[in-house]
Scaffold this motif. Structure first.
Motif, PDB file in Angstrom:
ATOM      1  N   ALA A   1       0.845  -1.193   0.000  1.00  0.00           N
ATOM      2  CA  ALA A   1       0.000   0.000   0.000  1.00  0.00           C
ATOM      3  C   ALA A   1       0.881   1.243   0.000  1.00  0.00           C
ATOM      4  CB  ALA A   1      -0.903  -0.006   1.226  1.00  0.00           C
ATOM      5  N   THR A   2       0.548   2.175  -0.861  1.00  0.00           N
ATOM      6  CA  THR A   2       1.343   3.401  -0.993  1.00  0.00           C
ATOM      7  C   THR A   2       0.672   4.605  -0.359  1.00  0.00           C
ATOM      8  OG1 THR A   2       0.336   3.823  -3.155  1.00  0.00           O
ATOM      9  CG2 THR A   2       2.418   2.583  -3.104  1.00  0.00           C
ATOM     10  N   GLY A   3      -0.546   4.477   0.150  1.00  0.00           N
ATOM     11  CA  GLY A   3      -1.236   5.608   0.742  1.00  0.00           C
ATOM     12  C   GLY A   3      -2.641   5.230   1.132  1.00  0.00           C
ATOM     13  N   SER A   4      -3.414   6.221   1.534  1.00  0.00           N
ATOM     14  CA  SER A   4      -4.795   6.004   1.948  1.00  0.00           C
ATOM     15  C   SER A   4      -5.689   5.789   0.738  1.00  0.00           C
ATOM     16  CB  SER A   4      -5.275   7.209   2.753  1.00  0.00           C
ATOM     17  OG  SER A   4      -5.201   8.388   1.966  1.00  0.00           O
ATOM     18  N   PRO A   5      -6.901   5.236   0.935  1.00  0.00           N
ATOM     19  CA  PRO A   5      -7.826   5.030  -0.185  1.00  0.00           C
ATOM     20  C   PRO A   5      -8.183   6.347  -0.870  1.00  0.00           C
ATOM     21  CG  PRO A   5      -8.539   3.823   1.761  1.00  0.00           C
ATOM     22  CD  PRO A   5      -7.413   4.682   2.192  1.00  0.00           C
ATOM     23  N   LEU A   6      -8.429   6.274  -2.167  1.00  0.00           N
ATOM     24  CA  LEU A   6      -8.789   7.470  -2.916  1.00  0.00           C
ATOM     25  C   LEU A   6     -10.149   8.008  -2.494  1.00  0.00           C
ATOM     26  CD1 LEU A   6      -7.661   6.446  -6.517  1.00  0.00           C
ATOM     27  CD2 LEU A   6      -6.480   7.945  -4.900  1.00  0.00           C
ATOM     28  N   SER A   7     -11.093   7.111  -2.197  1.00  0.00           N
ATOM     29  CA  SER A   7     -12.437   7.541  -1.835  1.00  0.00           C
ATOM     30  C   SER A   7     -13.067   6.508  -0.916  1.00  0.00           C
ATOM     31  CB  SER A   7     -13.305   7.723  -3.085  1.00  0.00           C
ATOM     32  OG  SER A   7     -14.604   8.109  -2.746  1.00  0.00           O
ATOM     33  N   VAL A   8     -13.765   6.964   0.108  1.00  0.00           N
ATOM     34  CA  VAL A   8     -14.414   6.085   1.082  1.00  0.00           C
ATOM     35  C   VAL A   8     -15.827   6.604   1.324  1.00  0.00           C
ATOM     36  CG1 VAL A   8     -14.386   5.148   3.414  1.00  0.00           C
ATOM     37  CG2 VAL A   8     -12.232   5.526   2.199  1.00  0.00           C
ATOM     38  N   LEU A   9     -16.797   5.708   1.290  1.00  0.00           N
ATOM     39  CA  LEU A   9     -18.180   6.023   1.638  1.00  0.00           C
ATOM     40  C   LEU A   9     -18.547   5.207   2.870  1.00  0.00           C
ATOM     41  CD1 LEU A   9     -19.876   6.012  -1.894  1.00  0.00           C
ATOM     42  CD2 LEU A   9     -19.155   7.997  -0.555  1.00  0.00           C
ATOM     43  N   PHE A  10     -18.731   5.871   3.993  1.00  0.00           N
ATOM     44  CA  PHE A  10     -19.049   5.186   5.239  1.00  0.00           C
ATOM     45  C   PHE A  10     -20.556   4.970   5.353  1.00  0.00           C
ATOM     46  CE2 PHE A  10     -14.987   7.245   6.213  1.00  0.00           C
ATOM     47  CZ  PHE A  10     -14.290   6.192   6.762  1.00  0.00           C
TER      48      PHE A  10
ATOM     49  N   GLY B   1     -31.669  -4.203   1.994  1.00  0.00           N
ATOM     50  CA  GLY B   1     -32.720  -4.316   0.984  1.00  0.00           C
ATOM     51  C   GLY B   1     -32.607  -3.314  -0.140  1.00  0.00           C
ATOM     52  N   VAL B   2     -31.430  -2.706  -0.328  1.00  0.00           N
ATOM     53  CA  VAL B   2     -31.242  -1.661  -1.326  1.00  0.00           C
ATOM     54  C   VAL B   2     -29.981  -1.967  -2.124  1.00  0.00           C
ATOM     55  CG1 VAL B   2     -30.702   0.792  -1.647  1.00  0.00           C
ATOM     56  CG2 VAL B   2     -32.437   0.110   0.012  1.00  0.00           C
ATOM     57  N   TYR B   3     -30.016  -1.691  -3.419  1.00  0.00           N
ATOM     58  CA  TYR B   3     -28.784  -1.674  -4.201  1.00  0.00           C
ATOM     59  C   TYR B   3     -28.613  -0.279  -4.795  1.00  0.00           C
ATOM     60  CZ  TYR B   3     -31.430  -2.298  -8.625  1.00  0.00           C
ATOM     61  OH  TYR B   3     -32.263  -2.150  -9.685  1.00  0.00           O
ATOM     62  N   ARG B   4     -27.374   0.163  -4.869  1.00  0.00           N
ATOM     63  CA  ARG B   4     -27.066   1.527  -5.274  1.00  0.00           C
ATOM     64  C   ARG B   4     -26.210   1.548  -6.529  1.00  0.00           C
ATOM     65  NH1 ARG B   4     -27.907   2.032   0.197  1.00  0.00           N
ATOM     66  NH2 ARG B   4     -28.784   4.020   0.902  1.00  0.00           N
ATOM     67  N   GLN B   5     -26.415   2.596  -7.303  1.00  0.00           N
ATOM     68  CA  GLN B   5     -25.608   2.836  -8.499  1.00  0.00           C
ATOM     69  C   GLN B   5     -24.668   4.002  -8.213  1.00  0.00           C
ATOM     70  OE1 GLN B   5     -27.396   4.735 -11.941  1.00  0.00           O
ATOM     71  NE2 GLN B   5     -26.443   3.242 -13.302  1.00  0.00           N
ATOM     72  N   LEU B   6     -23.377   3.797  -8.482  1.00  0.00           N
ATOM     73  CA  LEU B   6     -22.363   4.811  -8.224  1.00  0.00           C
ATOM     74  C   LEU B   6     -21.514   5.004  -9.475  1.00  0.00           C
ATOM     75  CD1 LEU B   6     -22.306   2.523  -5.653  1.00  0.00           C
ATOM     76  CD2 LEU B   6     -21.240   4.481  -4.548  1.00  0.00           C
ATOM     77  N   ARG B   7     -20.762   6.087  -9.463  1.00  0.00           N
ATOM     78  CA  ARG B   7     -19.782   6.325 -10.517  1.00  0.00           C
ATOM     79  C   ARG B   7     -18.537   6.945  -9.898  1.00  0.00           C
ATOM     80  NH1 ARG B   7     -22.010  11.630 -13.921  1.00  0.00           N
ATOM     81  NH2 ARG B   7     -22.008  13.094 -12.151  1.00  0.00           N
ATOM     82  N   LEU B   8     -17.433   6.843 -10.627  1.00  0.00           N
ATOM     83  CA  LEU B   8     -16.177   7.423 -10.186  1.00  0.00           C
ATOM     84  C   LEU B   8     -15.985   8.752 -10.903  1.00  0.00           C
ATOM     85  CD1 LEU B   8     -13.868   6.651  -8.275  1.00  0.00           C
ATOM     86  CD2 LEU B   8     -12.616   5.797 -10.269  1.00  0.00           C
ATOM     87  N   GLN B   9     -16.059   9.844 -10.141  1.00  0.00           N
ATOM     88  CA  GLN B   9     -15.954  11.185 -10.686  1.00  0.00           C
ATOM     89  C   GLN B   9     -14.761  11.885 -10.043  1.00  0.00           C
ATOM     90  OE1 GLN B   9     -18.029  12.072 -13.023  1.00  0.00           O
ATOM     91  NE2 GLN B   9     -17.871  14.294 -13.253  1.00  0.00           N
ATOM     92  N   ASP B  10     -13.736  12.197 -10.866  1.00  0.00           N
ATOM     93  CA  ASP B  10     -12.524  12.842 -10.353  1.00  0.00           C
ATOM     94  C   ASP B  10     -11.923  12.042  -9.200  1.00  0.00           C
ATOM     95  OD1 ASP B  10     -12.870  14.899 -12.187  1.00  0.00           O
ATOM     96  OD2 ASP B  10     -14.116  16.069 -10.798  1.00  0.00           O
ATOM     97  N   GLN B  11     -11.847  10.719  -9.394  1.00  0.00           N
ATOM     98  CA  GLN B  11     -11.278   9.790  -8.423  1.00  0.00           C
ATOM     99  C   GLN B  11     -12.043   9.787  -7.093  1.00  0.00           C
ATOM    100  OE1 GLN B  11      -7.047  10.612  -8.113  1.00  0.00           O
ATOM    101  NE2 GLN B  11      -6.630   9.350  -9.918  1.00  0.00           N
ATOM    102  N   GLN B  12     -13.321  10.154  -7.135  1.00  0.00           N
ATOM    103  CA  GLN B  12     -14.174  10.111  -5.959  1.00  0.00           C
ATOM    104  C   GLN B  12     -15.442   9.344  -6.277  1.00  0.00           C
ATOM    105  OE1 GLN B  12     -13.451  11.392  -2.786  1.00  0.00           O
ATOM    106  NE2 GLN B  12     -11.412  11.719  -3.684  1.00  0.00           N
ATOM    107  N   LEU B  13     -15.863   8.490  -5.341  1.00  0.00           N
ATOM    108  CA  LEU B  13     -17.106   7.749  -5.512  1.00  0.00           C
ATOM    109  C   LEU B  13     -18.290   8.675  -5.305  1.00  0.00           C
ATOM    110  CD1 LEU B  13     -16.268   4.434  -3.620  1.00  0.00           C
ATOM    111  CD2 LEU B  13     -16.604   4.702  -6.085  1.00  0.00           C
TER     112      LEU B  13
END
Length: 528
Positions: free
Chosen positions: A12-21, A46-58
């Motif tokens: 590992a070279t650093g912290s995660p680029l993006s985290v959603l808690f 009971g939910v599924y979510r749709q996400l995208r990677l925008q500027d290296q952020q979720l």
């Protein structure tokens, strides 16, 4: 020594680029899938979510709740024919839910989700294997021709309560298709396309954030939007319904010849608002109005018969309460707003936002105190439309439960002097048509200053000519949608310069009609 060794995992070279808690609550995430550039996550909430990677952020675009009772979602399977299968557990059953048919296609008793399992499907067969009491169990089903054939797929599970046209999308090599949004009592909102050539309605996206019936829809152009361009459509969609719930989405629609509907639709959830749980659990809440999100506290109990104005902070994804009115003593059924601008000198212009609300007791009020009151009908008012005339005045058309329609011409002016300072409304003309329909008038539109369209539960669509002192019927068309809830209209100029008016009606179904008029339209209105 002949032993096969894999390359070591890079350090590992650093912290995660993006985290959603807490994306799926305390129960956690069960799977992550990448499909056509989007990221999909599932969870035991009971939910599924749709996400995208925008500027290296979720970035979370939207969430989906497949069906009631499916509280444990394990995986998503994208089939080759474009269907999305949701795999999960309901009580002690393994469930496979189809997003295309909005129904369970498999329900297999297995004892619940705390076990090892595997599912595989192909055009030839489907296999589900699981462990129960230490034994490996196998469920196998060969593909068989379906005895039931769907002649016409449903758009919603219950009545369609509202409909709005977003615009037209140009598809290369194909005819132009219209994009609509419908809301229903089944608590879902559907984005769909309707083509004149195919005469088929194809859903693009289903939005399931509402917990009660969807009752109203509206579009707005956000900052930086190009409007209805050649490349597609971009707009903000607002949906409102039961439990004082408002949802806001960003819609992006463009032509896509590879898609089944020839249109690609991207939906991003922007903001939402709902009465807080504290007020919902309060006793005798019908005597009080919710004040948790209001800047100041009331001095007395006010009736829950009011309307509110919200401002959208799209960057912050928040709906902020701006103002509200408690003037009315009866239920507010319809609200329309328009923007009036005065020239205040060579370099300065003054703008006023005005509201017109329709109640069971017909009134035309402003936000705090009524500027003017017009008793137009004998009972509840269920339809309302406002159109600006070329002279800068406003035609207000309304339809009632008593079958009557009413049109008044309003003029907006600035009051002079201390006693009349502020905005003034003056009624210049009034015309009404008693018994215009045999049942509730639930849809009305002013097409031109001299042309009016009304629709009723009696399944008649009537075109009226507005003449001095009267409304003259021009034609009547019977439509097939029972229990009409609402209509929307727009105009289009054909290739030969012919002007055509289109109308879409919703209720127990959806229907689109069009008409051609030989008379020339009035001069174009100045943009507001």
């Amino acid at each position: 020594d002949g032993t096969r060794r894999s390359a070591p995992w890079p350090a590992a070279t650093g912290s995660p680029l993006s985290v959603l808690f807490g994306l799926h609550g305390k129960t956690g995430v069960t799977s992550v899938t990448i499909h056509r550039g989007y990221i999909y996550s599932t969870g035991r909430d009971g939910v599924y979510r749709q996400l995208r990677l925008q500027d290296q952020q979720l970035e979370v675009l939207q969430k989906h709740r497949p069906c009631k009772g499916l509280q444990w979602i394990e995986e998503l399977h994208f089939t080759s024919d474009g269907d999305l299968l949701v795999l999960g557990f309901h009580a002690d059953n393994f469930v496979v839910w189809s997003s295309r048919t909005s129904a369970n296609i498999h329900c297999i008793p297995c004892g619940g989700g705390h076990r090892s399992w595997s599912y595989c499907s192909s055009p030839l067969a489907e296999v589900f294997a699981f462990i129960k009491s230490g034994d490996v169990m196998l469920y196998h089903r060969e593909a068989k021709p379906c005895e039931q054939q769907v002649l016409l797929a449903s758009l919603h599970g219950r009545e369609i309560t509202c409909v709005r046209r977003l615009g037209a999308v140009e598809v290369p090599g194909q005819a132009t298709v219209n994009v609509f949004v419908t809301g229903s009592e089944d608590t879902t909102t559907c984005v769909l396309v309707l083509s004149e050539n195919s005469r088929a309605a194809v859903p693009l996206a289903r939005l399931s954030d509402h917990i009660s019936s969807v009752r109203a829809l509206a579009f707005a152009m956000g900052p930086g939007d190009e409007g209805f361009g050649d490349e597609g459509l971009s707009a903000l969609l607002f949906s409102a319904g039961g439990r004082a719930q408002i949802e806001c989405y960003r819609l992006l629609c463009s032509g896509d010849t590879a898609a089944q509907s020839a249109v690609a639709c991207q939906v991003m959830h922007v903001a939402s608002h709902r009465l807080d749980k504290h007020w919902e659990q309060k006793k005798n809440r019908h005597k009080d109005c919710p004040r948790q999100d209001y800047p100041y506290s009331p001095t007395a109990n006010w009736p829950l018969l009011h309307y509110r104005i919200f401002g959208l902070l799209e960057a912050a994804r928040k709906l902020v309460l701006v103002a509200e009115s408690f003037h009315h003593q009866r239920c507010v059924l319809k609200v329309e707003a328009f923007l009036h601008t005065w020239a205040g000198g060579e370099r300065q212009r003054e703008k006023r936002h005005l509201l017109i609300a329709l109640l069971t007791e017909p009134v035309l009020p402003a936000l705090e105190a009524p500027l003017i009151t017009v008793v137009a009908h004998s009972c509840g008012v269920n339809s309302l439309h406002i159109r600006k005339t070329p002279e800068g005045r406003y035609l207000v058309a309304s339809g009632s439960d008593d079958g009557s329609i009413h049109v008044c011409l309003l003029e907006v002016a600035l009051g002079r002097g201390e006693a009349t300072a502020g905005t003034c409304l003056q009624v210049l003309e009034r015309v009404s048509r008693p018994c215009a329909h045999a049942a509730h008038v639930t849809g009305i539109r002013v097409l031109r200053p001299d042309l009016l369209l009304s629709a009723s539960v009696d399944q008649r669509l009537t075109l009226w000519n507005r003449c001095p002192g009267e409304l003259v019927p021009l034609s009547t068309t019977f439509f097939h949608v029972p229990d009409l809830a609402e209509l929307d209209c727009w105009e289009a100029v054909e290739a030969g310069g012919e002007l055509r008016y289109y109308c879409v009606l919703c209720g127990q179904g959806l229907e689109m009609l069009c008409g051609t008029f030989s008379s020339k339209p009035p001069p174009q209105e100045a943009p507001q």
